[in-house]
Design an enzyme around this catalytic site. Structure first.
Site, PDB file in Angstrom:
ATOM      1  N   ASN A 108      -3.250   4.124  -3.983  1.00  0.00           N
ATOM      2  CA  ASN A 108      -2.847   4.250  -5.391  1.00  0.00           C
ATOM      3  C   ASN A 108      -3.692   5.251  -6.162  1.00  0.00           C
ATOM      4  OD1 ASN A 108      -5.084   2.573  -5.314  1.00  0.00           O
ATOM      5  ND2 ASN A 108      -4.370   1.230  -6.963  1.00  0.00           N
ATOM      6  N   HIS A 246      -6.711  -9.393   0.184  1.00  0.00           N
ATOM      7  CA  HIS A 246      -7.363 -10.280  -0.804  1.00  0.00           C
ATOM      8  C   HIS A 246      -6.686 -11.649  -0.989  1.00  0.00           C
ATOM      9  CE1 HIS A 246      -4.245  -8.390  -3.185  1.00  0.00           C
ATOM     10  NE2 HIS A 246      -4.914  -7.277  -3.381  1.00  0.00           N
ATOM     11  N   ASP A 319     -12.187  -4.975  -1.967  1.00  0.00           N
ATOM     12  CA  ASP A 319     -11.245  -4.529  -3.004  1.00  0.00           C
ATOM     13  C   ASP A 319     -11.994  -3.792  -4.123  1.00  0.00           C
ATOM     14  OD1 ASP A 319      -8.957  -4.011  -4.420  1.00  0.00           O
ATOM     15  OD2 ASP A 319      -8.562  -6.092  -4.998  1.00  0.00           O
ATOM     16  N   HIS A 323     -13.580   1.129 -12.326  1.00  0.00           N
ATOM     17  CA  HIS A 323     -12.943   1.494 -13.595  1.00  0.00           C
ATOM     18  C   HIS A 323     -14.016   1.965 -14.561  1.00  0.00           C
ATOM     19  CE1 HIS A 323      -8.888   0.144 -12.794  1.00  0.00           C
ATOM     20  NE2 HIS A 323      -9.321  -1.039 -12.402  1.00  0.00           N
TER      21      HIS A 323
END
Lengths: 439, 312
Positions: A108, A246, A319, A323
């Site tokens: 992504n 996850h 994971d 950010h």
């Protein structure tokens, strides 16, 4: 501190001797104090008092635990396109500092890794700027839109080791079935971000008594369980290798356990945060406890811990979802999902699972090495002769306080800041070169 | 007992003594509304900012009146027509206002936790005037003040909270406050509007209106948001009204003759309350509004006024 100034892969494989450590290799059931010799970037020999070849570096690892390099099969390196959050360079340095010698990066990015040119770009970045090995995971669908298959064969040929629209599920069951069938010849799993978007709609945390008190929009465990059930049935039908990313609920664990018992090829991973934190942490409204799937309940963490110990869960993956602060401050329900994990996983798990005896050290190492290596057919994860010269050396007595301002990752979004823990990485070796060592 | 908190964020975190203090202080200020000159100097020189990110009539107005009657300078900020409309983040706007040295910021926001966020970031006092579906403590306080006036006490009273409990901050604040004061609380509504595991907060749950309202001392009807139908939570307003709307017939069949009907407003007439009930003898809906000003005076005084002094 990082020892890496340029890519470890721009140099020939190193020759190095690690002396006197407790060598722990689940792939060969080895647990003994001895030396490890890496020659030209590959494992050459294990044994007592090995002679050092001319020009070899020598590391004294007395009192340390020497393991095959850890593999994190679920990270977001954010490059290309989201370099303000992370890059291949910063993300792989964070990996090295966390004891990881290989990472798998999710698709992504922007643009999405749904075609060969993006995979090539990521691998080129990894070769020239990476501190650890990078194995891209290709998108299942174009643009992660869930409408049409990405060019999966070419992605596999370019080096993608798995396929996933991670961050999103593929809601169209027919399309997901076709993805499972189409990828059968590649020997690479389909990795499911198991979340029914209708059931999860708007959810910012786990649904339960805590969400009821906090008044936050919540997603139920059923949003995950329903999708895990669907994907298991599709894997059973197609014969594909399904990997659940996850996994976070007791219900999903039960589904995986039952499916395996009847021979379905399903594997799964768990994150450190889903093992050690619960939705009680959301009471602070700190956006650094917001992720997808959300933190669950004590009942779930207990089930996850048990499944990790008994092998129902194959591997631990972080994971790692960097950010920028601007995406992770302010109102909880508007903040981005995800936390960084590469630099906290090993210390947190050593302190919270291994020290209290919930998980043995050898099982922890297995879930970080043989687990991911086997399910992705990666060359690492073992100290057998000829394998990559990648080592993760731990100091299980080291006391440290997790300080996000010192992360090598570009981002700081962690719920573990300020935690005092015992045990952590001490040195990371990739391709026979030291890429990181503790101060 | 003295007030020691910097902020008023939730009823959940207060102890019974603190709730009693808030109610008593509000009660002592009620009389100001009856004066010819409705002004006391208690908060002279203090600045109160109403920071409202959601539409509000009664709450914002009553905070404004409360502040003005206490002689505070009251500034109203609404998200439209401000920098927030230009894309400034909530946190940046709040910090900007904080930099102008207000004494109290009263915040209303659609995100649960917004008031707690401000309390962490700003040094002034924060009053939560409603944060998402989390809490609305001054509404619970004005409900308590109304109940106390009509019933004379709290301990042992039974209350039914009826309707969209799942999305109601009023319900949450009242559940916490009423439980702490020894009241029995039943929440009632269709299962899709009852929040998960709500029994763990110490309330009973009923899925039948008749059962819920039978012999209780107080019936608190909640507003039904029209968007609940789009979310698939109820089939239609018509059906909701038929099964969950409070009518005079249902009341006279089940309820005590001295029952109080409350509603936080604004009322959807003909949906959750029939006009005959809303305007009828059991209704204390306008008393609630009146008490709202006294409660907000009490809160502002305790947070910003001189400690231990008397306001009026």
């Amino acid at each position: 501190m990082t020892m890496t100034t340029s890519a470890v892969f721009a140099r020939a494989g190193g020759t190095i001797v690690i002396r006197g450590g407790r060598v722990l290799d689940p792939s060969t059931a080895l647990d003994a104090t001895q030396d490890v010799l890496i020659v030209d970037g590959a494992i050459r020999e294990l044994g007592p008092a090995l002679p050092a070849p001319d020009g070899a570096s020598v590391i004294d690892a007395t009192g340390k635990v020497v393991c095959p390099g850890f593999i994190d099969m679920h990270v977001h390196l954010r490059e290309p396109g989201l370099e303000y959050k992370e890059t291949v360079a910063t993300g792989t340095r964070a990996a090295a500092a966390g004891g990881f010698t290989a990472v798998c990066c999710m698709a992504n990015t922007s643009p999405v890794n749904d075609n060969r040119s993006i995979t090539d770009y990521i691998l080129a970045k990894a070769r020239t700027e990476g501190a650890v090995r990078v194995y891209p995971i290709g998108a299942v669908t174009r643009g992660l839109e869930g409408k049409a298959l990405a060019e999966l064969a070419e992605l596999a040929e370019a080096g993608c080791v798995a396929f996933s629209d991670d961050g999103k599920p593929v809601m169209n069951a027919a399309l997901y079935r076709r993805a499972m069938e189409y990828t059968l010849p590649f020997g690479a799993p389909v990795v499911s971000h198991a979340e029914d978007l209708h059931l999860a709609e708007g959810g910012a945390m786990n649904e339960g008594v805590v969400s009821t008190e906090l008044g936050l929009p919540a997603a139920s465990a059923a949003a995950e369980d329903v999708m895990v059930a669907r994907d298991i049935l599709l894997a059973e039908f197609t014969g594909a290798h399904l990997h659940i990313a996850h996994i976070s609920t007791a219900g999903a664990i039960r589904l995986v356990r039952e499916a395996r018992a009847r021979g379905v090829h399903v594997t799964c991973e768990v994150t450190p945060h889903h093992l050690v934190l619960t939705d009680e942490q959301v009471r602070t409204y700190d956006p650094n406890v917001k992720m997808s799937p959300p933190l669950r309940t004590r009942r779930d963490t207990d089930a996850l811990g048990e499944a990790l110990a008994d092998g129902t869960i194959d591997c631990i993956a972080t994971d790692h979802a960097p950010h920028a602060l601007s995406d992770k401050e302010g109102e909880f329900d508007r903040a981005a999902f995800g936390i960084v994990g590469l630099e906290t996983a090993v210390p947190v798990l050593l302190d919270r699972l291994v020290r209290p005896g919930v998980l043995s050290l050898s099982t922890l190492v297995a879930r970080l090495t043989t687990g991911p290596a086997r399910l992705l057919n990666l060359p690492g994860g073992s100290l057998a002769r000829g394998r990559p010269g990648d080592l993760s050396i731990l100091d299980v007595d080291r006391e440290l306080t997790i300080d996000p301002t010192r992360f090598l990752s570009r981002s700081r979004n962690t719920p573990f800041g300020g935690w005092s823990v015992t045990g952590g990485p001490w040195m990371t070796i990739v391709n026979g070169h030291v890429v990181w060592q503790a101060q | 007992m003295a007030w020691t908190r910097k902020d008023l964020l939730t009823m959940r975190e207060l102890d019974p003594g603190e709730i009693q203090l808030l109610v008593e202080t509000a009660a002592s200020l009620e009389e100001i509304a009856t004066r010819d000159i409705k002004k006391v100097p208690a908060l002279r020189g203090k600045t109160v900012v109403n920071l409202f990110y959601e539409a509000s009539t009664r709450t914002r107005t009553s905070f404004e009146i409360a502040g003005k009657w206490l002689s505070a300078d009251v500034i109203n900020f609404s998200a439209s027509g401000s920098s927030a409309g230009k894309g400034e983040s909530f946190l940046d706007t709040a910090k900007t206002i904080g930099a102008m040295s207000p004494d109290v910021v009263v915040v209303r926001h659609s995100s649960a936790g917004a008031a707690a966020l401000l309390a962490r970031e700003l040094t002034c006092s924060i009053v939560n005037a409603g944060d998402g579906a989390h809490e609305h403590p001054t509404q619970a306080l004005l409900d308590l003040l109304t109940i106390r006036e009509k019933k004379g006490h709290f301990d042992g009273l039974s209350v039914a909270i009826v309707g969209d409990v799942a999305h109601s901050r009023v319900a949450r604040s009242n559940i916490h406050a009423m439980k702490k004061l020894g009241m029995t609380v039943t929440v009632a509504g269709p299962p899709t509007l009852i929040p998960p595991n709500v029994q763990e907060l110490g309330v009973k749950v009923s899925y039948r209106l008749d059962d819920a309202i039978r012999d209780v001392d107080v019936i608190m009807m909640l507003r039904l948001q029209h968007e609940r139908m789009a979310g698939g939570l109820i089939p239609s307003l018509r059906e909701y009204s038929r099964y969950w709307g409070l009518t005079l017939d249902k009341l006279s069949a089940q309820a005590r003759p001295d029952v109080l009907i409350m509603h936080p407003g604004p009322v959807n007439r003909g949906v959750e309350l029939s006009p005959e009930v809303a305007d009828g003898p059991y209704s204390v809906i306008l008393d609630q509004v009146t008490k709202g000003v006294a409660v907000r005076m009490g809160v502002l005084f305790l947070l910003a006024g001189s400690r231990g002094g008397s306001p009026a």
